[in-house]
Enzyme design. Structure first.
Site, PDB file in Angstrom:
ATOM      1  N   ARG A  51      34.849  37.869  42.859  1.00 33.53           N
ATOM      2  CA  ARG A  51      35.399  38.556  41.915  1.00 33.53           C
ATOM      3  C   ARG A  51      35.224  40.309  42.081  1.00 33.53           C
ATOM      4  O   ARG A  51      34.277  40.498  42.855  1.00 33.53           O
ATOM      5  CB  ARG A  51      35.590  38.053  40.562  1.00 33.53           C
ATOM      6  CG  ARG A  51      34.362  37.594  39.773  1.00 33.53           C
ATOM      7  CD  ARG A  51      33.178  38.574  39.722  1.00 33.53           C
ATOM      8  NE  ARG A  51      33.579  39.860  39.121  1.00 33.53           N
ATOM      9  CZ  ARG A  51      32.919  40.992  39.078  1.00 33.53           C
ATOM     10  NH1 ARG A  51      31.930  41.186  39.975  1.00 33.53           N
ATOM     11  NH2 ARG A  51      33.435  41.782  38.459  1.00 33.53           N
ATOM     12  N   ALA A  53      37.714  43.992  42.652  1.00 36.60           N
ATOM     13  CA  ALA A  53      38.681  44.149  43.554  1.00 36.60           C
ATOM     14  C   ALA A  53      38.283  44.266  45.084  1.00 36.60           C
ATOM     15  O   ALA A  53      38.837  43.444  45.786  1.00 36.60           O
ATOM     16  CB  ALA A  53      39.458  45.439  43.008  1.00 36.60           C
ATOM     17  N   ARG A  88      45.009  35.868  43.244  1.00 40.82           N
ATOM     18  CA  ARG A  88      44.882  36.694  42.064  1.00 40.82           C
ATOM     19  C   ARG A  88      45.875  37.730  42.069  1.00 40.82           C
ATOM     20  O   ARG A  88      46.008  38.341  43.032  1.00 40.82           O
ATOM     21  CB  ARG A  88      43.240  37.137  41.770  1.00 40.82           C
ATOM     22  CG  ARG A  88      42.575  36.015  41.517  1.00 40.82           C
ATOM     23  CD  ARG A  88      40.927  36.448  40.933  1.00 40.82           C
ATOM     24  NE  ARG A  88      41.124  37.091  39.553  1.00 40.82           N
ATOM     25  CZ  ARG A  88      40.130  37.709  39.129  1.00 40.82           C
ATOM     26  NH1 ARG A  88      39.184  38.129  39.999  1.00 40.82           N
ATOM     27  NH2 ARG A  88      40.433  38.493  37.685  1.00 40.82           N
ATOM     28  N   ASP A 240      40.966  47.931  39.352  1.00 41.05           N
ATOM     29  CA  ASP A 240      41.734  46.858  40.060  1.00 41.05           C
ATOM     30  C   ASP A 240      42.991  47.574  40.768  1.00 41.05           C
ATOM     31  O   ASP A 240      43.454  46.995  41.834  1.00 41.05           O
ATOM     32  CB  ASP A 240      41.923  45.635  39.286  1.00 41.05           C
ATOM     33  CG  ASP A 240      40.671  44.994  38.991  1.00 41.05           C
ATOM     34  OD1 ASP A 240      39.725  45.523  38.159  1.00 41.05           O
ATOM     35  OD2 ASP A 240      40.148  44.077  39.870  1.00 41.05           O
ATOM     36  N   LYS A 251      39.513  46.132  33.826  1.00 42.62           N
ATOM     37  CA  LYS A 251      39.136  44.810  32.936  1.00 42.62           C
ATOM     38  C   LYS A 251      39.397  45.017  31.542  1.00 42.62           C
ATOM     39  O   LYS A 251      39.348  46.013  30.934  1.00 42.62           O
ATOM     40  CB  LYS A 251      37.653  44.534  33.015  1.00 42.62           C
ATOM     41  CG  LYS A 251      37.188  43.307  32.378  1.00 42.62           C
ATOM     42  CD  LYS A 251      37.800  41.974  32.510  1.00 42.62           C
ATOM     43  CE  LYS A 251      38.025  41.738  33.988  1.00 42.62           C
ATOM     44  NZ  LYS A 251      38.734  40.393  34.271  1.00 42.62           N
TER      45      LYS A 251
HETATM   46  O1  MRU Z   1      38.221  39.900  36.804  1.00 39.35           O
HETATM   47  P1  MRU Z   1      37.231  40.389  37.635  1.00 39.35           P
HETATM   48  O2  MRU Z   1      35.773  40.235  37.326  1.00 39.35           O
HETATM   49  O3  MRU Z   1      37.600  40.372  39.156  1.00 39.35           O
HETATM   50  O4  MRU Z   1      37.510  42.058  37.169  1.00 39.35           O
HETATM   51  C1  MRU Z   1      36.528  43.222  37.809  1.00 39.35           C
HETATM   52  C2  MRU Z   1      36.823  44.581  37.060  1.00 39.35           C
HETATM   53  O5  MRU Z   1      37.626  44.489  36.458  1.00 39.35           O
HETATM   54  C3  MRU Z   1      36.136  45.444  38.038  1.00 39.35           C
HETATM   55  O6  MRU Z   1      35.908  46.483  37.146  1.00 39.35           O
HETATM   56  C4  MRU Z   1      37.227  46.140  38.948  1.00 39.35           C
HETATM   57  O7  MRU Z   1      37.466  45.086  40.011  1.00 39.35           O
HETATM   58  C5  MRU Z   1      36.418  46.845  40.072  1.00 39.35           C
HETATM   59  S1  MRU Z   1      35.241  46.348  40.908  1.00 39.35           S
HETATM   60  C6  MRU Z   1      34.312  47.584  41.890  1.00 39.35           C
END
Ligand code: MRU
Length: 356
Positions: A51, A53, A88, A240, A251
């Site tokens: 997980r 981005a 996703r 993301d 998030k």
């Molecule tokens: O649902 P997730 O764990 O994939 O969400 C991740 C986030 O929100 C991170 O802050 C975002 O992807 C930045 S990653 C460098």
């Protein structure tokens, strides 16, 4: 990044497959997993074994390479892209990684596709590492400036996990922290637990610990209180998707942190590789698709029990429904700056032109 002294990336190819760290097992167990097929890559993204981005984008690219190992036809390429893109919805990096693969492979004769797919996925992974290292250097300047002004340890708040586990290496929001820490700047990180999936408590705390960075886990509701009491010098989060005018999707809970930071004069930075910018969108609140996940992620929680077993328990009354929005959007006006591999830029349409 080193785990118990051994260097790792968050994803890597082997001679006949792709390996990942199964992030659903952390922090209590360190398990690596083989992805043998495109469907394995899809499942790993959907179930959040990978997980974050940038890592989702790279896994999507390797997913296309796995598909090409089985079948190099136009139909197989189209199917792989559509399956992986649907895994996703919110992180635009998935689209970016998969579309880069499609663009290259569609232009090649079929007998060249498999080799080209593996080479391109590896190139995208290496590029992610280089980008994040550069983000680290740009963000370091900000931390260094605060340290020189304050002449004491810098307290940084972060949300979710935007560390090396969310990328191929280094991370985005955590890259400046690692760079500053390695340069000897005294710092301490407030780690939001990040309910419901606890990426902060489980992943960010774990990787900061692996690197030796001082940190404290806090409940998601504590940030405002800490900011009111001068206990946060800056916030850095990942994202993301960022729109062309600088609205930031990250998030769930990020927006509330940005509001509290704004109210308390705490600088609120967003770290991102430029592939996280979606130039086709303007108004993030209206236009970015927000992932909704299973109720069980809210109603249940897993943890390590006294007997050494990891168990899942229910925290809500039976019969209570839960809503589980994965992301929210922070309007550009609440963002102090975007830390990118091309430098630190204001979150507005005009300033962002240099990132195109
Ligand atoms: O649902 P997730 O764990 O994939 O969400 C991740 C986030 O929100 C991170 O802050 C975002 O992807 C930045 S990653 C460098």
């Amino acid at each position: 990044m080193k785990i118990n002294g051994t260097p790792y990336r968050a994803i890597w190819p082997t001679s006949d497959a792709v390996e990942i760290i199964d992030q659903t097992q952390l922090p209590h167990e360190f398990v690596t997993l083989r992805l043998n097929t495109m469907r394995d890559a899809e499942r790993a993204i959907k179930d959040m074994q990978v997980r974050g981005a940038p890592l989702i984008g790279v896994t999507g690219a390797y997913g296309v390479a796995l598909a090409m190992r089985a079948d190099v036809s136009d139909a197989a390429l189209a199917e792989a892209c559509s399956v992986l893109l649907a895994a996703r919805p919110t992180a635009v990096n998935l689209r970016w990684g998969v579309e880069k693969m499609r663009e290259l492979l569609a232009s090649l004769p079929q007998d060249e596709r498999e080799a080209a797919a593996w080479a391109e996925a590896a190139r995208i992974a290496d590029e992610d590492v280089a980008i994040n290292e550069t983000i680290g250097r740009h963000g370091y300047e900000i931390i260094d400036e605060i340290h020189q002004r304050k002449n004491a340890a810098v307290n940084i708040l972060t949300h979710c996990n935007a560390g090396w586990l969310a990328t191929v290496d280094w991370g985005t929001a955590l890259a400046p922290i690692y760079t500053a820490f390695d340069a000897g700047i005294p710092l301490h990180v407030w780690v939001d637990e990040t309910r419901p999936r606890n990426q902060g408590a489980s992943l960010t705390a774990w990787e900061l610990g692996q690197h030796g960075v001082p940190h404290t886990v806090i409940v998601d509701n504590a940030g405002g209180h800490l900011m009111q009491h001068g206990m946060v010098d800056m916030a850095i989060v990942g994202c993301d998707r960022v729109t062309a005018r600088g609205d930031v999707c990250n998030k769930i809970g990020t927006y509330l942190k940005a509001l509290a930071a704004h109210d308390n004069g705490v600088p609120f930075y967003v770290a991102l590789p430029t592939p996280t910018i979606d130039w086709t969108l303007q108004d993030g609140v209206k236009e970015i698709p927000i992932e909704e996940r299973a109720e069980e992620e809210v109603t249940h929680i897993a943890g390590l029990c006294g007997d050494g077993q990891v168990r899942r328990v229910q925290v809500t009354p039976k019969g209570s429904h839960a809503a589980n929005y994965g992301f929210d959007v922070t309007p550009a006006r609440l963002v102090t700056g975007l830390i990118t591999e091309r430098g630190v830029v204001k979150a507005d349409a005009q300033a962002m032109q240099v990132l195109k």
